[in-house]
Write an enzyme that holds these catalytic residues in place. Structure first.
Site, short mmCIF file in Angstrom:
data_model
loop_
_atom_site.label_atom_id
_atom_site.label_comp_id
_atom_site.label_asym_id
_atom_site.label_seq_id
_atom_site.Cartn_x
_atom_site.Cartn_y
_atom_site.Cartn_z
N GLY A 1 0.83 5.31 -0.49
CA GLY A 1 -0.23 5.49 -0.53
C GLY A 1 -1.53 5.83 -1.46
O GLY A 1 -2.44 6.43 -0.66
N CYS B 1 2.29 -2.79 -12.57
CA CYS B 1 3.03 -2.42 -14.27
C CYS B 1 4.43 -2.73 -15.04
O CYS B 1 4.89 -2.12 -14.98
CB CYS B 1 3.50 -1.25 -13.92
SG CYS B 1 5.24 -0.92 -12.13
N ARG C 1 8.80 3.55 4.15
CA ARG C 1 7.75 4.04 3.16
C ARG C 1 6.09 4.18 3.91
O ARG C 1 5.58 4.61 3.64
CB ARG C 1 7.84 2.78 2.18
CG ARG C 1 8.36 2.54 1.63
CD ARG C 1 8.37 2.05 0.31
NE ARG C 1 7.17 1.06 -0.09
CZ ARG C 1 7.16 2.18 -1.49
NH1 ARG C 1 7.43 3.08 -1.71
NH2 ARG C 1 6.28 2.28 -1.95
N ALA D 1 0.58 -1.14 -0.24
CA ALA D 1 0.06 0.37 0.19
C ALA D 1 0.65 1.39 0.14
O ALA D 1 0.36 2.40 -0.71
CB ALA D 1 -0.86 -0.23 1.21
N ALA D 2 2.01 1.52 0.37
CA ALA D 2 2.87 2.59 0.51
C ALA D 2 3.12 2.82 -0.68
O ALA D 2 3.29 1.85 -1.61
CB ALA D 2 3.98 2.64 1.97
N ASP E 1 4.82 -8.43 5.97
CA ASP E 1 5.88 -9.20 4.40
C ASP E 1 5.01 -9.80 4.18
O ASP E 1 4.85 -10.80 4.29
CB ASP E 1 6.88 -9.70 4.61
CG ASP E 1 8.15 -10.37 3.16
OD1 ASP E 1 7.30 -9.94 2.50
OD2 ASP E 1 8.99 -10.79 3.90
N ASP F 1 -1.40 -5.50 -5.17
CA ASP F 1 -0.63 -4.61 -7.14
C ASP F 1 1.18 -5.17 -6.30
O ASP F 1 2.11 -3.57 -5.96
CB ASP F 1 -0.21 -2.72 -6.62
CG ASP F 1 0.10 -1.87 -7.71
OD1 ASP F 1 0.69 -2.81 -8.64
OD2 ASP F 1 0.60 -1.26 -7.81
N ASP G 1 1.98 -3.02 4.20
CA ASP G 1 2.92 -2.47 3.18
C ASP G 1 4.02 -3.60 4.58
O ASP G 1 4.61 -3.13 6.26
CB ASP G 1 3.43 -1.51 2.97
CG ASP G 1 4.49 -1.40 2.04
OD1 ASP G 1 4.33 -1.13 0.96
OD2 ASP G 1 6.11 -1.63 2.15
#
Length: 252
Positions: free
Chosen positions: A71, A188, A96, A68-69, A118, A135, A91
């Site tokens: 944000g 990505c 972060r 998530a970091a 983790d 992600d 996260d």
């Protein structure tokens, strides 16, 4: 939008996304605008905005935002939920997550809780989620158009190593998806090793899950026959290269 107009910012609506606009004109850096300082806007790539909307979090639902970091996802998910429900933002990086706390506060998010863990290991959460948004770390091949030098960090082994991490994470996330709940997976990266091959293997080993259609549709169908997934490419969609899959747990 009115404040941005007053500050000399020209905007073009990005259809069919709900809250995303392309900056066409500006008189100063975006982060210096009053609208930015007040937390009214967030600068983000179109593909990342699409990933949050494709996840489609419902108001009042329980969401796990994994990796998530700092944000960006958490704040947009909260907006899509109308600040109603609960988001557990996970996260592994304490540094972060300090940035995450600042961003969540700055953007006015009221429903998010930080969890440092983790995700290559089982998630330390006792509840299940209506939606898990994952992600994971990736080779970032989708950002080569913006950062050409990034390609020199990679080797043929890079995709294999990242795919192993992604495989561990998606399995641990799947354990926390409630019956009829969803898991949204995005990277990505444009490599099949980190995307379609992960989803193919997952569906083969987790037959209680199935792919569902993604809305809205602004990308191209996934490869390997996974037409319900979507891919975005810099030269076609004017954004980072991206892959998104959404799967649903059909049985407990």
């Amino acid at each position: 939008l009115q404040k941005l107009s007053e500050e000399g910012v020209g905007l073009e609506k990005v259809e069919p996304l709900k809250y995303t606009y392309k900056v066409t004109e500006r008189k100063q850096p975006i982060n210096r605008l009053l609208a930015a300082k007040e937390g009214l806007i967030y600068v983000q790539d179109k593909a990342s905005c699409f990933a949050a909307e494709a996840a489609a979090p419902a108001a009042g639902s329980r969401v796990f935002d994994v990796c998530a970091a700092p944000g960006a996802k958490t704040t947009f998910l909260a907006q899509l939920m109308g600040n109603e429900g609960c988001i557990y933002s996970v996260d592994f990086s304490k540094r972060r997550m300090r940035d995450w706390r600042q961003e969540v506060s700055h953007m006015g998010v009221k429903i998010a809780e930080p969890v440092i863990a983790d995700v290559r290991l089982p998630l330390p959460l006792t509840v299940e989620a209506d939606l898990v948004v994952l992600d994971p770390p990736c080779t970032s091949t989708g950002v080569f158009a913006k950062q050409p030098s990034a390609k020199w960090r990679l080797s043929p082994k890079s995709m294999e190593n990242m795919a192993e991490v992604q495989w561990q994470m998606i399995n641990n996330c799947a354990e926390k998806v409630a019956s009829k709940g969803f898991l949204a997976y995005s990277t990505c990266s444009i490599t099949v090793e980190e995307n379609e091959m992960i989803i193919e293997r997952f569906l083969k080993e987790h037959q209680e899950f199935s792919l569902v259609e993604i809305e809205p549709k602004i990308g191209l169908p996934g490869m390997h026959g996974l037409s319900k997934c979507q891919r975005l490419y810099p030269h076609i969609h004017q954004c980072n290269g991206f892959f998104i899959a959404k799967i649903q747990r059909n049985k407990p």
